[in-house]
Design an enzyme around this catalytic site. Structure first.
Site, PDB file in Angstrom:
ATOM      1  N   GLU A 191      47.405  42.188  42.698  1.00 42.16           N
ATOM      2  CA  GLU A 191      48.190  41.867  43.967  1.00 42.16           C
ATOM      3  C   GLU A 191      49.689  42.102  44.060  1.00 42.16           C
ATOM      4  O   GLU A 191      50.171  42.745  44.862  1.00 42.16           O
ATOM      5  CB  GLU A 191      47.929  40.554  44.144  1.00 42.16           C
ATOM      6  CG  GLU A 191      46.391  39.929  44.337  1.00 42.16           C
ATOM      7  CD  GLU A 191      46.198  38.750  44.855  1.00 42.16           C
ATOM      8  OE1 GLU A 191      46.417  37.920  43.913  1.00 42.16           O
ATOM      9  OE2 GLU A 191      45.807  38.292  45.816  1.00 42.16           O
ATOM     10  N   GLU A 247      39.327  36.897  40.399  1.00 42.86           N
ATOM     11  CA  GLU A 247      39.360  35.598  40.828  1.00 42.86           C
ATOM     12  C   GLU A 247      38.132  34.746  41.191  1.00 42.86           C
ATOM     13  O   GLU A 247      38.013  33.521  40.809  1.00 42.86           O
ATOM     14  CB  GLU A 247      40.367  35.177  42.083  1.00 42.86           C
ATOM     15  CG  GLU A 247      41.723  35.485  41.690  1.00 42.86           C
ATOM     16  CD  GLU A 247      42.160  37.102  41.890  1.00 42.86           C
ATOM     17  OE1 GLU A 247      41.495  37.838  41.844  1.00 42.86           O
ATOM     18  OE2 GLU A 247      43.454  37.401  41.606  1.00 42.86           O
TER      19      GLU A 247
END
Ligand SMILES: CCCCCCCC(=O)CC(=O)SCCNC(=O)CCNC(=O)[C@H](O)C(C)(C)COP(=O)(O)OP(=O)(O)OC[C@H]1O[C@@H](n2cnc3c(N)ncnc32)[C@H](O)[C@@H]1OP(=O)(O)O
Ligand SMILES: NC(=O)C1=CN([C@@H]2O[C@H](COP(=O)(O)OP(=O)(O)OC[C@H]3O[C@@H](n4cnc5c(N)ncnc54)[C@H](O)[C@@H]3O)[C@@H](O)[C@H]2O)C=CC1
Length: 717
Positions: free
Chosen positions: A103, A123
């Protein structure tokens, strides 16, 4: 932390420095924010490169911080600030860019990766979603369908594929940081507007994409909530402006962050790593025990297990002698091994590695191997005979391993002249697919033998757990009681469908009766015969449905006697279209058989609800887990949980049986076991284990503190 330097006068270089994986701890986030601001402020700096020290870009958020209150600057504004900056920022990705690490890279204007690097948003495997803009930026970069696939599975993507998907702009075989620095200098002055992913428009996703993905998830990850939230977040990216999508991402993350599933999956992440640090009761441990390299191995017996073990060894580049006495089995085994290796080669566009295997019928060919894995029938007399011969044939420093699923490793070691070189290597079927390996140490196994088996397991891509020697070791010892309870439930009024439905709703991919049909009812039959529970060894003076002084259900034996062995015979607990059929249908014949059976033994069928199915099956398994910990057969609850998640289909998002017991509450587990033990006094293993009682007496401490209540191993070294 993060280090800052100036290169060539005008390039601000920010290096993440938090070994071993440069996780984004609060200190690191703070340092990055500060260094980025410094570079942006510095009029001499025209461009910025972000990299990670020690060959790793970033392993994502610091998962250990999730258990406490999050401190330090949050990721989202930090990444937004990078993207909004007026100086080009290039991510130089070596090693991995996972989770928050990717990210962060997506907030940069360009990404350059080493050809061996991997990127991904894993995640979901931790019960979360990429909540630092990953669900909103990645679809804007790759298109919705690839991003949806990556985010809902957490798949790791190798750099060349990342380049094709557009996740990185360039892949290099050279020094990534140097390439990124040159690249950053070359783009100074170019417009950054198009490089800001948050400003990109998304094209319409294919019709039905979200519905289809949702249906696949419900099938693949039964009961897991994170993949569903991931779909909703990506759908928001496809349908809402960036800012509204980010709000949705944040709200979805808020519901996941403190969920039991997230806690279970994060526990599993660390549990899987903790089992690599093994301890033996004699004080030996992974920290001081050196493994020996295995260049040449041998596998004896090319049945169900042997074939898979040969494939696993070859895949790891180890040369193998595959030995089998039965000509037909040798032929079939050889064909299967070669077929799998050829398929592998096709998949990876490489040459098949069948030249690494030498097939033989002669045990004497094994004289020069470093390690042998025996996988013949589960028969102690046969195995002892083989181990005696191996002891004479193999070179003196060769390790002798057995794939037995329940037999006594010490008894086998005792017939060899080198008991210290003997360990169990218990693979799971199919051995080239299943991740788990139980490494069974005996009384005399040397630390070197255990270390070698553990390291070999790692090399084969297995999750290896060192366990002590007792009938069934950890996994099968617990499993036996779980299966027995399921059979008792049938005697008392349930059907296989009802039991399986409750277990599948809990999250198992398959209920226990479907699993039994798949592996073949004769597998357990042979074990029960060996244990004197059925067949010639039975003491028929005992009342029916009692063996060796306790309750016993002969249901499965009766089916085996009728030749109903499961899928392979088209009948077992379910009915199949044809032998080898895979689609289970309720079997009216089996239902009538159960009615007759109950009437023959004067059993009154009663209604059994799902809670009882779960409690009887799972709490008996958990209780045995406590006994195993008390006996020192497993060194901690994590070991038991890793075994169940990786070898027995325990739903990952429930952490494992011991973690589940902690979640349910130890006093509740104790109370229900006491209840069932009272109701079934002829089932001794329903009696709560002393360790469970001790933990409850001590206020039910959380699972991470249980080790303090276990008997300490004492060093004999
Ligand atoms: C409302 C709140 C908003 C929050 C917003 C945040 C949103 C997010 O974006 C959330 C995230 O990033 S979650 C983290 C995502 N990252 C991952 O899942 C990667 C996990 N790590 C790996 O895959 C491998 O360790 C890796 C491939 C990196 C390395 O593999 P190796 O086989 O080389 O080494 P390991 O044995 O696995 O690891 C070495 C040691 O490092 C520890 N570790 C690894 N990743 C970590 C991480 N991300 N955080 C903390 N510790 C981590 C690992 O436990 C091991 O340490 P020991 O257990 O002490 O040996
Ligand atoms: N099938 C399973 O799911 C699992 C089995 N195991 C264990 O693995 C071992 C093997 O099991 P399976 O592969 O299922 O059995 P299998 O019956 O499929 O294969 C055994 C093979 O050993 C061969 N064999 C017999 N005597 C031999 C000898 N003297 N020399 C060389 N080969 C010989 C047989 O011809 C046969 O091909 C057993 O100890 C079993 O308990 C362990 C984990 C799972």
């Amino acid at each position: 932390m993060a280090k800052y330097s100036r290169l060539h006068g005008s390039v601000g270089l920010i290096s993440l420095a938090n070994p071993p994986v440069n996780a984004l701890s609060s200190v690191v986030r703070h340092a990055i924010s500060e260094k980025v601001a410094k570079a942006f402020r510095d009029p001499e700096v025209t461009c910025v490169v972000i990299c990670g020290e020690n060959g790793v870009f970033c392993g994502g958020a610091d998962i250990r911080e999730f258990a406490s209150t999050m401190r330090g600057p949050p990721l989202v504004p930090m990444i937004d600030a990078i993207e909004e900056g007026e100086k080009p920022v290039v991510a130089a990705i070596e090693g991995v860019a996972f989770g928050g690490g990717l990210e962060l890279a997506l907030g940069c204007h360009y990404r350059i990766a080493h050809y061996k690097a991997r990127v991904g948003l894993p995640e979901v495997t931790l019960g979360l979603l990429p909540a630092a803009g990953g669900t909103q930026r990645l679809p804007r970069l790759t298109g919705v369908a690839p991003a949806l696939q990556l985010i809902t599975t957490g798949r790791h993507v190798a750099a060349p594929e990342a380049l094709k998907l557009g996740i990185v702009d360039q892949v290099t075989e050279q020094n990534t940081v140097e390439v990124a620095v040159q690249f950053a200098k070359s783009v100074v002055g170019q417009a950054l507007h198009n490089r800001r992913l948050s400003l990109r428009q998304l094209s319409c996703p294919p019709d039905g994409l979200f519905e289809e993905t949702m249906a696949q998830i419900k099938q693949r990850a039964r009961g897991a909530v994170a993949p569903i939230a991931c779909v909703q977040a990506v759908k928001a990216a496809a349908t809402l402006p960036f800012k509204a999508g980010m709000d949705k991402e944040r709200d979805l993350m808020a519901t996941l962050f403190n969920s039991g599933q997230a806690k279970a999956l994060q526990y599993s992440f660390f549990a899987q790593r903790s089992v690599a640090k093994w301890n033996l009761p004699n004080g030996a441990h992974s920290g001081i025990s050196k493994a020996r390299a295995v260049h040449r191995a041998a596998v004896i017996g090319l049945g169900t297990m042997g074939r898979g073990i040969v494939v696993s060894l070859v895949r790891a580049g180890i040369s193998v002698i595959a030995m089998e006495t039965n000509e037909k089995q040798l032929h079939t085994g050889k064909k299967m091994v070669i077929a799998i290796l050829e398929k592998d080669a096709q998949k990876h566009n490489a040459a098949p590695r069948a030249d690494l295997v030498h097939f033989t019928e002669r045990l004497s060919d094994l004289s020069n191997v470093d390690l042998v894995i025996e996988a013949v029938y589960e028969d102690m007399v046969l195995k002892k005979d083989i181990f005696k011969q191996l002891s004479m044939i193999c070179k003196p420093d060769a390790f002798l391993c057995t794939n037995t699923s329940a037999l006594n490793v010490d008894e086998l070691a005792a017939v060899t002249g080198r008991p210290e070189m003997v360990v169990g290597m218990h693979f799971f079927a199919p051995a080239h697919v299943m991740k788990l390996l139980e490494v069974v140490y005996g009384q005399h196994s040397s630390p070197e033998a255990v270390a070698t088996a553990m390291q070999l397991g790692k090399r084969l891509g297995k999750v290896s757990v060192a366990v002590g020697n007792c009938p069934g070791f950890v996994g099968n010892r617990m499993m036996k009681l779980y299966v027995e309870q399921a059979h008792f439930l049938l005697e008392e009024g349930a059907t296989p469908e009802q039991v399986d439905e409750a277990l599948e709703e809990f999250g198992f991919a398959m209920g226990i009766f479907k699993v039994s049909d798949l592996s073949g009812l004769d597998v357990g039959w042979r074990v029960r015969k060996e244990a004197g529970l059925t067949g010639a060894g039975v003491d028929w003076k005992e009342p029916p449905r009692r063996r060796q002084g306790r309750r016993y259900s002969p249901l499965a034996d009766l089916l085996c006697e009728k030749g109903h062995l499961g899928q392979k015979t088209s009948r077992g607990w379910y009915l199949y279209e044809k032998p080898g059929g895979r689609d289970p249908k309720p079997d009216q014949g089996l239902h009538s058989f159960l009615v007759e059976y109950r009437s023959k033994y004067g059993l009154k069928a009663r209604r059994i609800d799902k809670d009882e199915v779960l409690e009887r099956c799972l709490f008996s398994l958990i209780n045995e887990g406590f006994c195993i910990l008390d006996d020192g057969i497993a060194s901690g609850p994590e070991d038991v949980d890793v075994i169940y998640v990786h070898g027995y289909g325990w739903p990952r998002h429930r952490g494992g049986p011991m973690f589940y017991a902690d979640m349910v509450g130890l006093s509740k587990v104790l109370e229900r076991l006491e209840f069932y033990h009272q109701a079934h006094p002829d089932v001794p293993y329903l009696k709560p284990s002393p360790l469970l009682r001790k933990l409850v007496r001590n206020g039910s401490p959380p699972i991470r503190e249980w080790r303090e209540f276990l008997k300490r191993p004492h060093s004999h070294l």
